[in-house]
Enzyme design. Sequence first.
Site, mmCIF file in Angstrom:
data_model
loop_
_atom_site.group_PDB
_atom_site.id
_atom_site.type_symbol
_atom_site.label_atom_id
_atom_site.label_comp_id
_atom_site.label_asym_id
_atom_site.label_seq_id
_atom_site.Cartn_x
_atom_site.Cartn_y
_atom_site.Cartn_z
ATOM 1 N N TYR A 1 0.745 -1.404 0.095
ATOM 2 C CA TYR A 1 0.097 -0.127 -0.064
ATOM 3 C C TYR A 1 0.941 1.311 -0.055
ATOM 4 O O TYR A 1 0.752 2.257 -0.896
ATOM 5 C CB TYR A 1 -0.740 0.145 1.247
ATOM 6 C CG TYR A 1 -1.448 1.267 1.667
ATOM 7 C CD1 TYR A 1 -0.982 2.331 2.516
ATOM 8 C CD2 TYR A 1 -2.795 1.667 1.101
ATOM 9 C CE1 TYR A 1 -1.388 3.334 2.721
ATOM 10 C CE2 TYR A 1 -3.459 2.997 1.316
ATOM 11 C CZ TYR A 1 -2.744 3.811 2.082
ATOM 12 O OH TYR A 1 -3.268 5.098 2.420
HETATM 13 N N1 LIG Z 1 -8.914 7.628 6.381
HETATM 14 C C1 LIG Z 1 -7.808 8.225 6.926
HETATM 15 O O1 LIG Z 1 -7.422 8.262 7.933
HETATM 16 C C2 LIG Z 1 -6.909 8.189 5.665
HETATM 17 C C3 LIG Z 1 -6.879 8.140 4.662
HETATM 18 N N2 LIG Z 1 -6.060 8.265 3.514
HETATM 19 C C4 LIG Z 1 -6.121 8.441 2.269
HETATM 20 O O2 LIG Z 1 -7.381 9.417 2.022
HETATM 21 C C5 LIG Z 1 -8.377 8.868 0.833
HETATM 22 C C6 LIG Z 1 -9.640 8.573 1.418
HETATM 23 O O3 LIG Z 1 -9.335 7.682 2.650
HETATM 24 P P1 LIG Z 1 -10.968 7.052 3.097
HETATM 25 O O4 LIG Z 1 -12.152 8.030 2.995
HETATM 26 O O5 LIG Z 1 -10.597 6.462 4.411
HETATM 27 O O6 LIG Z 1 -11.073 5.738 1.951
HETATM 28 P P2 LIG Z 1 -11.971 4.560 1.884
HETATM 29 O O7 LIG Z 1 -11.153 3.463 2.527
HETATM 30 O O8 LIG Z 1 -13.272 4.760 2.685
HETATM 31 O O9 LIG Z 1 -12.114 4.123 0.553
HETATM 32 C C7 LIG Z 1 -12.737 5.002 -0.304
HETATM 33 C C8 LIG Z 1 -13.392 4.417 -1.524
HETATM 34 O O10 LIG Z 1 -12.445 3.791 -2.282
HETATM 35 C C9 LIG Z 1 -13.057 2.840 -2.910
HETATM 36 N N3 LIG Z 1 -12.371 1.794 -3.408
HETATM 37 C C10 LIG Z 1 -11.389 1.095 -2.995
HETATM 38 N N4 LIG Z 1 -11.009 0.083 -3.889
HETATM 39 C C11 LIG Z 1 -11.500 0.486 -5.010
HETATM 40 C C12 LIG Z 1 -11.143 -0.055 -6.269
HETATM 41 N N5 LIG Z 1 -10.529 -1.169 -6.444
HETATM 42 N N6 LIG Z 1 -11.681 0.462 -7.363
HETATM 43 C C13 LIG Z 1 -12.763 1.500 -7.057
HETATM 44 N N7 LIG Z 1 -13.111 1.922 -5.808
HETATM 45 C C14 LIG Z 1 -12.301 1.587 -4.801
HETATM 46 C C15 LIG Z 1 -14.062 2.243 -1.836
HETATM 47 O O11 LIG Z 1 -15.422 1.814 -2.899
HETATM 48 P P3 LIG Z 1 -16.485 0.826 -2.151
HETATM 49 O O12 LIG Z 1 -16.803 1.304 -0.763
HETATM 50 O O13 LIG Z 1 -17.760 1.189 -2.839
HETATM 51 O O14 LIG Z 1 -15.990 -0.345 -2.356
HETATM 52 C C16 LIG Z 1 -14.197 3.332 -0.899
HETATM 53 O O15 LIG Z 1 -15.543 3.784 -0.733
HETATM 54 C C17 LIG Z 1 -7.741 7.404 0.281
HETATM 55 O O16 LIG Z 1 -6.923 7.617 -0.652
HETATM 56 C C18 LIG Z 1 -6.715 7.156 1.552
HETATM 57 O O17 LIG Z 1 -5.602 6.334 1.287
HETATM 58 C C19 LIG Z 1 -4.465 8.436 3.960
HETATM 59 C C20 LIG Z 1 -4.181 8.290 5.217
HETATM 60 C C21 LIG Z 1 -5.224 8.439 6.140
HETATM 61 N N1 LIG Z 2 -8.112 3.744 1.794
HETATM 62 C C1 LIG Z 2 -7.748 4.024 3.113
HETATM 63 N N2 LIG Z 2 -6.598 4.446 3.264
HETATM 64 C C2 LIG Z 2 -6.225 4.546 4.794
HETATM 65 C C3 LIG Z 2 -7.066 4.468 5.687
HETATM 66 C C4 LIG Z 2 -8.466 3.979 5.384
HETATM 67 O O1 LIG Z 2 -9.262 4.006 6.208
HETATM 68 N N3 LIG Z 2 -8.649 3.949 3.841
HETATM 69 N N4 LIG Z 2 -6.666 4.810 7.008
HETATM 70 C C5 LIG Z 2 -5.442 4.857 7.329
HETATM 71 C C6 LIG Z 2 -5.121 5.106 8.824
HETATM 72 O O2 LIG Z 2 -5.999 5.882 9.266
HETATM 73 C C7 LIG Z 2 -3.729 5.091 8.970
HETATM 74 O O3 LIG Z 2 -3.564 6.283 8.587
HETATM 75 C C8 LIG Z 2 -3.336 5.189 10.460
HETATM 76 O O4 LIG Z 2 -2.168 5.066 10.748
HETATM 77 C C9 LIG Z 2 -4.356 5.010 6.371
HETATM 78 N N5 LIG Z 2 -4.757 4.906 4.859
#
Ligand SMILES: NC(=O)C1=CN([C@@H]2O[C@H](COP(=O)(O)OP(=O)(O)OC[C@H]3O[C@@H](n4cnc5c(N)ncnc54)[C@H](OP(=O)(O)O)[C@@H]3O)[C@@H](O)[C@H]2O)C=CC1
Ligand SMILES: Nc1nc2c(c(=O)[nH]1)N=C([C@H](O)[C@@H](O)CO)CN2
Length: 237
Positions: A149
């Site tokens: 990842y």
């Molecule tokens: N949340 C956090 O604390 C953090 C988030 N981030 C980044 O911020 C962004 C948003 O995070 P967050 O809201 O938690 O994200 P999520 O984990 O909720 O993912 C967002 C969406 O991505 C979609 N998705 C996953 N795999 C696929 C695929 N193969 N094809 C199409 N769609 C896909 C999912 O769709 P479905 O549900 O319909 O399957 C999901 O709803 C991400 O890029 C994440 O990596 C980075 C660090 C921390």
């Molecule tokens: N697609 C996602 N990416 C990440 C998520 C998540 O929920 N969906 N969450 C994290 C964590 O919050 C991480 O930052 C904790 O240390 C990272 N990326």
Amino acid sequence: MSASPILITGGAQRLGRHCAERLIDEGHPVIVSYRREREALEALRRRGVVTLQADFDSQAGIEDFLERLKAETSSLRAIVHNASDWAPDVAGPEAGDNFERLFRVHMLAPYLINLGARELLEACSEPMRDIVHMTDFVASKGSRKHAAYAASKAGLENLTLSFAAMYAPSIQVNAIAPAMIMLNEDDDEAYAEKARAKSAMGLIPGPGVIHQSLRYLLDNRYVTGITLPVDGGRHLR
Ligand SMILES: NC(=O)C1=CN([C@@H]2O[C@H](COP(=O)(O)OP(=O)(O)OC[C@H]3O[C@@H](n4cnc5c(N)ncnc54)[C@H](OP(=O)(O)O)[C@@H]3O)[C@@H](O)[C@H]2O)C=CC1
Ligand SMILES: Nc1nc2c(c(=O)[nH]1)N=C([C@H](O)[C@@H](O)CO)CN2
């Protein structure tokens, strides 16, 4: 002339959904991609959000989405590559498939969509056009349990530099690198406590800080090729 829509991939939940709702509040038309249908999408549709199904697990799925996006709109104000799978590393024979899948969703999809949708951004008549890549603090640090990842997010961070150079001056290309922004459903208080302690600010802020960061990039016409950390000072610990 009506405003061009902003595309948020993976906008059906959490950070993407929050930003979609705020952008609608701010008067932008919004398109979101989603993989799985759910009730939250109906709520977005009731607010006028256009929803397009997309599965970026395969190149064919990415290309199919791109064709349906081009059939949906003739221009775009911005693209936010938010879709992501926080999948941990797997051992054994599945390790390679897991790596390749994360490469596709975090690097191949943004790469092919940026190339294929360039004409839509160039067709936007507004003064600014943006691409924003959602990366991650661990892109610069690595991860013991999410190495694939983290590597795919590092690749997305590097694509920010290349596309910013290729697309200037008409399209700005930047990244947002969050650390812990919001918990997942199965995270308990012990996990939350540990997560808070990892950053200098000692909090889990919620998705508002991501909307603020996106707003900054959308409104600033002199920023391109950067990665904006939104991590509470994780690098200071
Ligand atoms: N949340 C956090 O604390 C953090 C988030 N981030 C980044 O911020 C962004 C948003 O995070 P967050 O809201 O938690 O994200 P999520 O984990 O909720 O993912 C967002 C969406 O991505 C979609 N998705 C996953 N795999 C696929 C695929 N193969 N094809 C199409 N769609 C896909 C999912 O769709 P479905 O549900 O319909 O399957 C999901 O709803 C991400 O890029 C994440 O990596 C980075 C660090 C921390
Ligand atoms: N697609 C996602 N990416 C990440 C998520 C998540 O929920 N969906 N969450 C994290 C964590 O919050 C991480 O930052 C904790 O240390 C990272 N990326």
